[in-house]
Structures are given as structure tokens and as C-alpha cells.
Design a protein around this motif. Structure first.
Motif, mmCIF file in Angstrom:
data_model
loop_
_atom_site.group_PDB
_atom_site.id
_atom_site.type_symbol
_atom_site.label_atom_id
_atom_site.label_comp_id
_atom_site.label_asym_id
_atom_site.label_seq_id
_atom_site.Cartn_x
_atom_site.Cartn_y
_atom_site.Cartn_z
ATOM 1 N N GLU A 1 0.530 4.064 -2.973
ATOM 2 C CA GLU A 1 0.309 5.497 -2.715
ATOM 3 C C GLU A 1 1.324 6.344 -3.471
ATOM 4 O O GLU A 1 0.984 7.370 -4.058
ATOM 5 N N HIS A 2 2.577 5.885 -3.494
ATOM 6 C CA HIS A 2 3.600 6.745 -4.090
ATOM 7 C C HIS A 2 3.750 6.546 -5.602
ATOM 8 O O HIS A 2 4.354 7.381 -6.267
ATOM 9 N N SER B 1 1.533 9.446 -5.937
ATOM 10 C CA SER B 1 2.045 10.746 -5.434
ATOM 11 C C SER B 1 3.158 11.282 -6.347
ATOM 12 O O SER B 1 3.545 12.434 -6.248
ATOM 13 N N SER C 1 0.835 -1.202 0.000
ATOM 14 C CA SER C 1 0.000 0.000 0.000
ATOM 15 C C SER C 1 0.879 1.265 0.000
ATOM 16 O O SER C 1 0.500 2.275 -0.590
ATOM 17 N N ASN D 1 3.216 10.637 4.846
ATOM 18 C CA ASN D 1 3.378 9.179 4.727
ATOM 19 C C ASN D 1 4.589 8.827 3.857
ATOM 20 O O ASN D 1 4.504 8.033 2.925
#
Ligand code: PAZ
Length: 374
Positions: A41-42, A45, A37, A151
């Protein structure tokens, strides 16, 4: 087509055999879930993501481990580099030896002070940070909070060589959607020899005879008295750890940029061993360092034959290649004392990381251009 993407034939390499005979640790599933995860996310991002490995791996001597072989690494290189990568905008997965140094907390956790020395009693009987430390702590706290808010940092611990290798393999595989935005910065001190699972004694090795450890692992004990008539000697018969850099480059992370570290104690071997590693594994950069001077100087060795030494500024002024060994040693010891006393010296990682970042950016551009041409 990229030859590296083909990888080695499945089921045959020493690395594959290692994973077949040394099963995955229990922690692996939860590590994978967290890493999956984080990477997802990145990917969105658009941050570049680095896997920093840090600290030493252990080699257990028993399945229910009482004793293990360890090495010197405290995780300073990895934890310090991770902070500079975070500052440089990277998302960082920090694969580290459990209880070794961590980004941010490293400033306090393994200091010569007890952490309570950073505290004092306020006028209302409350506990506050000692004013002497407040400025520095506020600076560290702000950076730490930013990394948490965005994060940007995932901590994954390991202890043994097997835990490390499984985590490296699975995390590297999860990095694939990042393509060339993935960076591997392998600063951990990884064991070169280990005792395979099927030759591990289940229980604590007894120091006095009689005992029956696994005969292949402990031949001297299993066949009784040694040649000198001593019955309580322990001879350990270790296997070589397969060369995982090969699997990483060829199979697990074919598109990422891979930086490995090479540690030596004999200066005359350092650059040639780094060059040999690049030739053998075909990765992108080896950062060489010597045990005694690793905090003050490193050498960047690149596949085009380049070698570039980086020194922390005070070090460069004081030492040269011709400085006699005993003066060099004294200087390095003095530097260590100054650092422990907080007499700010430049952290060499603040010079290493920007240079690696610049190389990674060139690597990404090049790989995008190649894709456009294809
Ligand atoms: O953890 P530390 O800061 O005390 O040491 C760092 C290091 C010397 C382990 C690292 O810079 C390194 O060289 N790692 C690779 C070691 C090797 O397998 O050759």
C-alpha cells in the motif's frame, strides 16, 4: 555498483546458521502477510516507511517456557518515536515486545494511574472521561484516529530473541520495493546472548535434584554436585547472538537507511563504541544513549566522524559535562518524578525524529541522484 547489495555468501554466515538451527515461530507467516500488504500500500501511497523496533527481547530457558532472561526496556523510546514518525508523515511498522508500550496508548497504559482513574461517572450514570484528562485525551485520540484512517501504523509483536530476529529479517526483506524510502530505526534492546534451540530443556527446569536437563546447556546440573557440594545450583551456558546488523546492512535491506541505537552505562565508552559499530557495519547513524540519562540526552554519531549531543531543554540548562555525578543523578530522578506526575517535559524523541527524518530525506535525494548518474 553498490557493494552492500552483494551480501555475504549464502549458507555460511553465523546469522544463516542461526536461522537454520532456530526455526521460524508460528506467528511469522501472519506477520509477513500483514507486512507485505502494508508495504505494498505504501509503495503506492508514496509515504516513506519506517520499521521501528522497540522493547526488550527475552531469552527462554526452556522450550515450554516458564523462565526466561529479560532486560529493562519498557519500549518508551520506540513507542514515543513511532508517534513522532507518524506525525511526520511516515507509515510505521512497529515491531515491539508484546505488552510493552505502544504509540498513543502509552499515555494511559503504563501510567501510575489505573486506567479507571481517567474515568468518572457522568450525571446520567454513564461513564465519561474525567474533565481533567479530556483535553489531552482528545488530542491523542485525534492523532490515533488519523493514523488508523490512513492505515499508517502496523503493530507486530514479538517476545523472544528468535521471534524478533525472524520478524526483522522477513520484514526488512519485504521493504525492498521501497528502496531508499525504507528507514530502519532499531531501538529495541536485543539480547546479546541466547540458548540455542537444540540445547533448550523441553520442560521446566527443576530446582531440586535429581533432574536431567540438557548437559551442554546446564553442565553444572548435569554432572551432579558443584565443587562446593551444592546440588541445586544452575549454571547457564549461553551462546553469543550473531551480529544481525551486518546481515541487515549487507543483505536484507541493502538500499534502506539504517539507524541503530547503542546503550551503555559507562559514559567514557559510549561514543567510541558507537563509532566502532559504524565502522564494522557500515550503516548510516548510531544514536548513543546512557541508561541513566536516556530520556534527556542522546548523541548522534555519524560515519563522517561527527558527534552531536541532543539534550531536552531543561536538561541542557541544568546539567553540563562537568556536573558532578551525584547532582546529575538527583536531577535525573527529579525529572523522572516530574514526568510521571505529568509536569510536561519535552520528549527527547520530538527532537530525535525530525533530525532523523531530515537525514533520511538527504539519503533519499542522494540515492536518487546516484541512480540518475548510473
Ligand atoms: O525502551 P526504553 O525507552 O526504556 O529504552 C530505550 C533503549 C535504551 C533500549 C534504546 O534507546 C536503545 O539504546 N536501544 C539499543 C540498545 C542496545 O542494544 O545497545
Amino acid at each position: 555498483m553498490n557493494e552492500r547489495a552483494h551480501g555475504s555468501p549464502s549458507g555460511t554466515s553465523d546469522a544463516d546458521k542461526y536461522f537454520l538451527s532456530n526455526p521460524a515461530p508460528k506467528s511469522l507467516e501472519s506477520h509477513k502477510k500483514l507486512a507485505r500488504s502494508f508495504v505494498a500500500e505504501h509503495v503506492h501511497s508514496l509515504r516513506n516507511v519506517v520499521l521501528v523496533t522497540s522493547g526488550g527481547t527475552t531469552v527462554p530457558l526452556e522450550n515450554q517456557t516458564v523462565r526466561f532472561i529479560d532486560n529493562f526496556s519498557a519500549g518508551t523510546r520506540g513507542a514515543t518515536s513511532a508517534e513522532y514518525f507518524l506525525e511526520a508523515g511516515y507509515a510505521v511498522i512497529f515491531l515491539h515486545r508484546q505488552f510493552s508500550l505502544l504509540p498513543y496508548s502509552r499515555h494511559y497504559s503504563h501510567s501510575t494511574n489505573c486506567f479507571l482513574d481517567f474515568m468518572t461517572e457522568g450525571s446520567d450514570g454513564d461513564v465519561i472521561v474525567d474533565p481533567d484528562y479530556q483535553g489531552k485525551m482528545l488530542e491523542v485520540l485525534r492523532k490515533y484516529n488519523k493514523a488508523k484512517r490512513d492505515n499508517q501504523l502496523l503493530l507486530l509483536p514479538y517476545t523472544s530473541i528468535t521471534e524478533y530476529l525472524w520478524a526483522l529479517k522477513e520484514t526488512a526483506t519485504l521493504f525492498r520495493p521501497l528502496g531508499s524510502r525504507a528507514l530502519f530505526y532499531l531501538a529495541a534492546a536485543v539480547s546479546d546472548f541466547f540458548l540455542p534451540k537444540d540445547r533448550l530443556s523441553e520442560h521446566k527446569i527443576q530446582s531440586s535434584a535429581p533432574q536431567k536437563p540438557n548437559p551442554e546447556a546446564y553442565p553444572m546440573l548435569s554432572n551432579g554436585l558443584s565443587a562446593t557440594g551444592q546440588s541445586n545450583r544452575l549454571l547457564i551456558n549461553l551462546d553469543p547472538v550473531p551480529k544481525f546488523l551486518k546481515s541487515l546492512v549487507d543483505g536484507w535491506a541493502p538500499e534502506g537507511m539504517i539507524v541503530s541505537f547503542k546503550l551503555e552505562t559507562d559514559e567514557s565508552l559510549l561514543v567510541s563504541k558507537a563509532q566502532q559499530a559504524l565502522t564494522k557495519y557500515q550503516h548510516h547513524l548510531v544514536i548513543g544513549n546512557l541508561l541513566s540519562s536516556r530520556k534527556y540526552e542522546v548523541v548522534f554519531v555519524t560515519p563522517d566522524g561527527g558527534t552531536e549531543w541532543i539534550h531536552v531543554p531543561t536538561h541542557r540548562r541544568t546539567l553540563s559535562v562537568s556536573t558532578p555525578g551525584f547532582l546529575r543523578k538527583q536531577f535525573l530522578e527529579d525529572e523522572e518524578v516530574r514526568a510521571v506526575n505529568g509536569e510536561g517535559r519535552v520528549e527527547i524523541e520530538s527532537m530525535i525524529v525530525p533530525q532523523v527524518k531530515a537525514m533520511h530525506e538527504r539519503f533519499i535525494r542522494k540515492s536518487q541522484e546516484t541512480k540518475e548518474v548510473d
